[in-house]
Design a protein around this motif. Structure first.
Motif, PDB file in Angstrom:
ATOM      1  N   TYR B 424       1.050   6.003  -6.462  1.00  0.00           N
ATOM      2  CA  TYR B 424       1.920   5.039  -5.941  1.00  0.00           C
ATOM      3  C   TYR B 424       0.974   4.040  -5.192  1.00  0.00           C
ATOM      4  N   SER B 425      -0.133   4.537  -4.543  1.00  0.00           N
ATOM      5  CA  SER B 425      -1.132   3.484  -3.826  1.00  0.00           C
ATOM      6  C   SER B 425      -1.801   2.643  -4.911  1.00  0.00           C
ATOM      7  N   GLN B 426      -1.773   3.177  -5.955  1.00  0.00           N
ATOM      8  CA  GLN B 426      -2.281   2.601  -7.098  1.00  0.00           C
ATOM      9  C   GLN B 426      -1.560   1.422  -7.603  1.00  0.00           C
ATOM     10  N   TYR B 427      -0.043   1.661  -7.570  1.00  0.00           N
ATOM     11  CA  TYR B 427       0.795   0.643  -7.815  1.00  0.00           C
ATOM     12  C   TYR B 427       0.935  -0.274  -6.737  1.00  0.00           C
ATOM     13  N   LEU B 428       0.667  -0.028  -5.358  1.00  0.00           N
ATOM     14  CA  LEU B 428       0.657  -0.932  -4.330  1.00  0.00           C
ATOM     15  C   LEU B 428      -0.569  -1.855  -4.435  1.00  0.00           C
ATOM     16  N   HIS B 429      -1.838  -1.315  -4.949  1.00  0.00           N
ATOM     17  CA  HIS B 429      -2.840  -2.037  -4.745  1.00  0.00           C
ATOM     18  C   HIS B 429      -2.844  -3.344  -6.070  1.00  0.00           C
ATOM     19  N   ALA B 430      -1.953  -3.426  -6.698  1.00  0.00           N
ATOM     20  CA  ALA B 430      -1.364  -4.283  -7.637  1.00  0.00           C
ATOM     21  C   ALA B 430      -1.443  -5.675  -6.605  1.00  0.00           C
ATOM     22  N   ASP B 431      -1.097  -5.483  -5.320  1.00  0.00           N
ATOM     23  CA  ASP B 431      -0.800  -6.638  -4.604  1.00  0.00           C
ATOM     24  C   ASP B 431      -1.719  -6.373  -3.394  1.00  0.00           C
ATOM     25  N   PRO B 432      -2.716  -7.318  -3.418  1.00  0.00           N
ATOM     26  CA  PRO B 432      -4.026  -7.111  -2.647  1.00  0.00           C
ATOM     27  C   PRO B 432      -3.685  -7.381  -1.102  1.00  0.00           C
ATOM     28  N   ALA B 433      -2.278  -8.018  -1.033  1.00  0.00           N
ATOM     29  CA  ALA B 433      -1.987  -8.307   0.391  1.00  0.00           C
ATOM     30  C   ALA B 433      -1.395  -6.977   1.057  1.00  0.00           C
ATOM     31  N   LEU B 434      -1.224  -5.946   0.198  1.00  0.00           N
ATOM     32  CA  LEU B 434      -0.733  -4.740   0.934  1.00  0.00           C
ATOM     33  C   LEU B 434      -1.695  -3.743   0.962  1.00  0.00           C
ATOM     34  N   TRP B 435      -2.825  -4.119   1.372  1.00  0.00           N
ATOM     35  CA  TRP B 435      -4.306  -3.327   1.393  1.00  0.00           C
ATOM     36  C   TRP B 435      -3.862  -2.498   2.685  1.00  0.00           C
ATOM     37  N   ARG B 436      -3.206  -2.726   3.773  1.00  0.00           N
ATOM     38  CA  ARG B 436      -3.116  -1.894   4.818  1.00  0.00           C
ATOM     39  C   ARG B 436      -2.228  -0.613   4.370  1.00  0.00           C
ATOM     40  N   ILE B 437      -0.992  -0.955   3.824  1.00  0.00           N
ATOM     41  CA  ILE B 437      -0.122   0.270   3.453  1.00  0.00           C
ATOM     42  C   ILE B 437      -0.753   0.995   2.240  1.00  0.00           C
ATOM     43  N   THR B 438      -1.747   0.322   1.195  1.00  0.00           N
ATOM     44  CA  THR B 438      -2.306   0.825   0.163  1.00  0.00           C
ATOM     45  C   THR B 438      -3.162   2.130   0.658  1.00  0.00           C
ATOM     46  N   VAL B 439      -3.984   1.685   1.646  1.00  0.00           N
ATOM     47  CA  VAL B 439      -5.030   2.796   2.284  1.00  0.00           C
ATOM     48  C   VAL B 439      -4.338   3.626   3.056  1.00  0.00           C
ATOM     49  N   ALA B 440      -3.194   3.273   3.920  1.00  0.00           N
ATOM     50  CA  ALA B 440      -2.601   4.388   4.299  1.00  0.00           C
ATOM     51  C   ALA B 440      -2.098   5.412   3.756  1.00  0.00           C
ATOM     52  N   TYR B 441      -1.812   5.413   2.281  1.00  0.00           N
ATOM     53  CA  TYR B 441      -1.386   6.625   1.477  1.00  0.00           C
ATOM     54  C   TYR B 441      -2.504   6.960   0.914  1.00  0.00           C
ATOM     55  N   MET B 442      -3.527   6.044   0.754  1.00  0.00           N
ATOM     56  CA  MET B 442      -4.823   6.745   0.182  1.00  0.00           C
ATOM     57  C   MET B 442      -5.186   7.893   1.127  1.00  0.00           C
ATOM     58  N   LEU B 457     -10.702  -0.610   1.047  1.00  0.00           N
ATOM     59  CA  LEU B 457     -10.997  -1.568   2.332  1.00  0.00           C
ATOM     60  C   LEU B 457     -12.265  -2.447   2.013  1.00  0.00           C
ATOM     61  N   MET B 458     -13.227  -2.057   1.315  1.00  0.00           N
ATOM     62  CA  MET B 458     -14.363  -2.682   1.138  1.00  0.00           C
ATOM     63  C   MET B 458     -14.212  -3.955   0.427  1.00  0.00           C
ATOM     64  N   HIS B 459     -13.293  -4.031  -0.436  1.00  0.00           N
ATOM     65  CA  HIS B 459     -13.070  -5.275  -1.374  1.00  0.00           C
ATOM     66  C   HIS B 459     -11.983  -6.161  -0.879  1.00  0.00           C
TER      67      HIS B 459
END
Lengths: 327, 725
Positions: B424-442, B457-459
């Motif tokens: 799911y977090s990889q799916y979220l990563h499709a939208d870079p603006a969602l990085w905060r949520i993406t990393v929270a799941y990761m 985070l680094m990217h």
């Protein structure tokens, strides 16, 4: 979820006058560098999959087709490396005022340089290069602004590709990093793919200040076209993907520093739309390129049949094709 | 073929249909570059490397396509993702607390109630999103998609997250409620139609309707239409209908009883009454069982058969009505075995689906079937195909309820939950603006998740140019802010995230990138702040070197302006423990040297001379700069007005001059004269030494003037130095 979609983005016109050989997005995916048989490297700004018209720069300096480009880590500045049929590796730096200047010409190779790859940033600004006469070189940018270079024989015939190992070994337990805590000692190691059907792994020995052949991965029956070492994203083992003229992609895994590399072939016959005639474990054509995704464990594979397929390891550790893009 | 497969076509097509062979024959192939920003790829036609000689006329275009394996979430989807991530975080908090408080606490009533509450929250959000998207046309996911999430989650809650203490209670009534909420049958329109008729039993739909409402336990509707039979010509039917009505209304329901034993007893008594009705029904003579339109007796017998819980009747009735395996299974728990427990359900379902299999092309159906069959892991694998969101959140709940294997799979290195949450977090990563949520799941997914989050985070694009702009606009109102180089915008967010998850190395790398980027933009103050935030002391030294370089390339005026940007950092850095001396020294030198030039340009020569000497005396001037400082001294030595240096100070200048010249003679010219050489723009040490000879001459003359003029000036100057020397 939809299972068949169509991309909607407008294709970018690069204005290269001949075939493009490589394209690379920078660290943030905001800029695209391309190189071509027209002997130039071009840099575009990419916004939402489109380039902004005003932003293109053309970098001229090579006297032959340019095979590959590679972006350095941004902590070293905006730096590009390019390699060419003319046997040279050029390092380019973007100036504060905009525009690119050549900051280094690496001329130790005497044959076409096929591949360039920057080391993990933790190791410093280090570039590995591979040429058609089988030679490998490692270029190190030092703190005092000077460049150091090592060159050595890698493969009997020619070398097509190089890829660095992550700076830290997989499987090392991580703890929340405290300020001031020393990270584990990084290690310099890379893999090279040769026309001798072999993949070789090279490690740097600090005591003798030299590169040593550590291991040989013998599994392909024709030229190895590309090699990609997966970044250490916390998986319990090391992963290397190799693509070959023999129409196979092999995934090599190594459970611990002392255990041997174990190979598995991707099986395209499980993918959608696969020709029923395809032999198990064989792609329909030569496999040109393999590349790992940034986050997660997705491998992209491009094949001579005009398709890019994406592969992922499932819960049972089996590689499955999760997506394909056709031209 | 795997049904997981996504097929993506480029549009406009790179290769016209049917021309693939020609494309390959022409020596071309396709290549790609992965984007670190999201899940997209740049795809382009390329030459096969074994055919590098292809040369085109130059008219052919060389396009690059961007294609993404994931579709970026639309605004309504983003809202759903954002809202539900809050619930996810709450569950994450709970499981983190459980790690500290032990497994017993995780299985306590208190915890169970929280997990149940959060499950219901997910259900509510799915329902809201369904209602919301149903009214919109242009949704990325249809209303029906969210409806299916809603039904799956609700079923999951009924079967796996019951109220605390009810895990072992009969489940039939709850399942029937679920079925009636999500799969409404018979339709309201059918009821409206029938109620508008004078003799509804003459309508084809009457009996099927009545059987269906009975099967669904909808006693009110059943009673109403049984009531309409009061005008039916058959005495027997009128009488039986009248008896059936109270029976339907009085069917015992678990929730009306304090103890299950009472419920079971009541059910038993009620079944006896049904039995009595069956006897009466059987007594109806054959001749009166048909009313001219329909064999009412057969229909009524079906209804009584359902109430009796006769398996074969329920199965047949369901098939006749077009009801599926769900309805048949649920009816079992309401009529056949009223004490049916959750753990017995799979056995029942396996019998039902033998004759009425779920639809394998309908993912929602498959998820339901797996949940009914007590196979949570299988439910997840279907859910992942339906929507990665569903699989991730259900897996997260399942792990906290110990429904799935917690151990990591040896081959993939992930456990079931982490596998789906990462997908799911990889799916979220499709939208870079969602990085905060993406990393929270990761970050919730073990080592693999943590490392993946680090990379994301680094990217994250730092958008530093806009930080610079913000800083500039702040400068107008509050110059101090900009000068102290406050972290701003995205970088501040990423820093906070790194602190939150204790990713110090990542934070430092990001600060180094920022520092490098600011150096490139000559924002030296900000560059210095970031270098010190990264505790990158050599990097800090390089920033200072770049500022000093400005003196050489652009002259003192530019230099003093740039130093003004970095000077405020000096104070802060001196306070900071761990800041490494040598680089701080270099910064101090830059600041003092700029002050010196400031005084020089203000014609405050006496103080300038004092500055110059103190830089030597305090030992903060790097050796490579001595030559430059000595040349600066020359104009002060030659100043006609007064003697600016006391005798002792002039001696210090002489000592340093001697050292530079002697050491250069000994071969250390590069160390001592490097900066002077580039300042003078000359090619070697000879010219630099020549310049220093000029300084030596000026010094000689100065000493001569000291001797001639006497002590007055010397005393004045020495008084000023008293405090320092």
């Amino acid at each position: 979820m939809p299972s068949a979609t169509t991309t909607e983005a407008v294709p970018i016109e690069t204005a290269h006058e001949d075939m493009i050989h490589d394209a690379q997005l920078d660290y943030y995916g905001k800029r695209l560098a391309t190189c071509s048989s027209d002997r130039t490297v071009k840099v575009f700004d990419v916004i939402d999959g489109e380039t902004s018209k005003s932003s293109g720069h053309t970098l001229k300096g090579h006297t032959g087709p340019v095979w590959q480009v590679a972006w350095a880590h941004p902590k070293f500045g905006h730096i590009l490396a390019s390699c060419s049929y003319d046997g040279k590796v050029l390092i380019w730096r973007e100036q504060a005022a905009g525009g690119w200047t050549k900051v280094k010409e690496h001329t130790l190779h005497t044959a076409s340089v096929n591949s360039v790859s920057w080391a993990p940033h933790e190791l410093g600004a280090i570039l590995a290069c591979a040429s058609s006469d089988g030679k490998l070189s490692v270029l190190t940018f030092k703190d005092d602004g000077q460049w150091g270079a090592d060159i050595f024989n890698g493969h009997a015939i020619g070398c097509n590709s190089v890829s660095w190992a992550p700076a830290t070994q997989p499987g090392s337990l991580i703890h929340p990093q405290q300020p001031g805590a020393q990270p584990a000692m990084p290690f310099k190691r890379f893999a090279s793919a040769g026309c001798d059907n072999l993949v070789k792994i090279w490690g740097y020995r600090e005591d003798t200040q030299s590169w040593v052949e550590e291991e040989t991965l013998d599994g392909h029956t024709d030229w190895v076209r590309d090699v990609a070492w997966a970044s250490n994203i916390g998986l319990p083992r090391s992963y290397i993907a190799t693509a070959s003229q023999d129409k196979t992609v092999l995934i090599w895994t190594k459970d611990s520093p002392t255990s041997p590399w174990v190979k598995t072939a991707l099986d395209p016959s499980t993918a959608s739309g696969a020709p029923s005639t395809a032999a198990a474990g064989k792609f329909p054509d030569v496999v040109w390129r393999v590349s790992w995704s940034l986050a997660g464990n997705i491998l992209a594979v491009s094949c001579g049949d005009g398709k890019v397929t994406l592969w992922k390891e499932n819960l049972r550790g089996v590689w499955e094709c999760v997506s394909d893009m056709s031209s | 073929m795997s049904s997981t497969n996504h097929h993506l076509n480029l549009f406009p097509p790179l290769i016209q249909a049917g021309h693939a062979e020609q494309f390959i024959q022409s020596g071309k192939t396709i290549s790609f570059a992965q984007s670190p920003l999201n899940q997209s790829h740049a795809v382009f036609p390329s030459a096969r490397q074994d055919a590098p000689s292809i040369k085109y006329s130059g008219v052919e275009e060389q396009p690059i396509f961007f294609a993404s394996s994931e579709t970026s979430p639309s605004s309504e989807r983003r809202l759903f993702i954002g809202d539900t991530s809050i619930i996810f975080a709450a569950l994450q908090n709970l499981t983190n607390t459980a790690q500290n408080r032990g497994q017993d606490w995780l299985q306590s009533q208190e915890t169970h109630n929280v997990i149940r509450k959060l499950t219901l929250d997910y259900i509510n959000f799915a329902r809201e999103c369904w209602i919301h998207t149903s009214s919109q046309d242009s949704s990325q996911f249809s209303g029906d998609h969210y409806r299916s999430l809603y039904t799956c989650l609700s079923l999951f809650a009924v079967l796996y997250v019951p109220e605390y203490g009810y895990e072992d209670a009969p489940v039939g009534d709850d399942l029937m409620e679920w079925l009636n909420v999500h799969f409404i049958e018979p339709s309201t329109e059918e009821g409206d139609h029938l109620s508008s008729l004078d003799h509804p039993w003459e309508d084809d739909t009457f009996w099927p309707y009545l059987v269906r409402v009975t099967l669904r336990g909808l006693s009110k509707a059943a009673t109403f239409f049984l009531g309409t039979l009061s005008t039916h010509p058959s005495d027997n039917l009128r009488r039986l209908a009248q008896q059936l009505s109270p029976l339907l209304q009085s069917q015992p329901h678990l929730q009306s009883f304090e103890a299950e034993r009472d419920f079971a007893y009541a059910s038993h008594r009620w079944k006896d009454k049904v039995q009595a009705l069956r006897l009466e029904l059987d007594n109806v003579p054959e001749i009166d069982r048909h009313d001219g339109t329909e064999n009412w007796w057969d229909r009524l017998s079906d209804i009584v058969g359902v109430l009796e819980g006769r398996n074969e009747v329920i199965r047949r009735v369901c098939e006749d009505l077009g009801a599926d395996w769900r309805e048949a299974s649920v009816s079992w728990g309401v009529f056949t075995d009223v004490r049916l427990r959750r753990q017995d359900l799979p056995e029942v379902v396996s019998q039902v689906v033998e004759d009425m299999p779920p639809d394998p092309t309908n993912l929602e159906d498959m998820v339901h079937a797996a949940l009914f069959s007590g196979d949570p892991a299988k439910a997840l694998s279907h859910a992942a195909l339906l929507d990665p969101w569903l699989a991730a959140h259900m897996a997260d709940l399942m792990q906290s309820l110990s429904l799935i294997e917690k151990e990591t799979n040896e081959d993939s290195g992930l456990n079931i939950r982490d596998f789906y949450v990462l997908s799911y977090s990889q799916y979220l990563h499709a939208d870079p603006a969602l990085w905060r949520i993406t990393v929270a799941y990761m970050f919730s997914c073990g080592e693999t998740g943590v490392r993946s989050a680090d990379e994301v985070l680094m990217h994250v694009s730092l958008r530093l140019s806009s930080v610079g702009t913000i800083a500039h606009s702040q400068e107008e109102t509050n110059g101090a802010n900009m000068k102290s180089g406050d972290l701003a915008g995205v970088v501040k967010d990423i820093n906070a995230t790194c602190y939150e998850y204790q990713r110090e190395e990542v934070r430092r790398t990001i600060c180094r990138i920022a520092a490098q980027s600011f150096v490139q933009g000559k924002e030296y103050g900000l560059a210095l702040s970031y270098a010190s935030s990264a505790e990158d002391w050599p990097g800090l030294g390089r920033v200072v070197d770049r500022v000093l370089q400005e003196y050489i390339s652009a002259g003192p005026e530019q230099f003093t302006r740039y130093v003004a940007g970095i000077a405020p950092s000096l104070q802060a850095l001196r306070m900071q423990s761990g800041a490494q001396g040598i680089f701080i020294h270099r910064l101090m030198f830059a600041v003092r040297y700029a002050e010196f030039h400031q005084r020089l340009s203000n014609r405050d020569l006496q103080d300038a001379a004092w500055d110059l000497i103190s830089m030597f005396q305090d030992g903060i001037a790097p050796k490579s700069w001595w030559g430059v400082l000595l040349c600066d001294a020359q104009q002060l030595l030659q100043y006609d007005g007064t003697l600016l240096f006391p005798y002792a100070s002039a001696c210090i200048l002489l000592q340093h001059l001697e050292e530079v010249i002697t050491r250069t003679d000994q071969g250390s010219g590069d160390e001592y004269l490097r900066v002077l050489i580039s300042k003078l723009g000359c090619s070697g040490t000879t010219e630099a030494l020549h310049a220093l000879q000029g300084v030596r001459l000026a010094l000689a003359k100065y000493f001569a003037r000291c001797t001639m003029i006497g002590t007055g000036e010397k005393q004045v100057a020495e008084r000023k130095f008293g405090a320092v020397v």
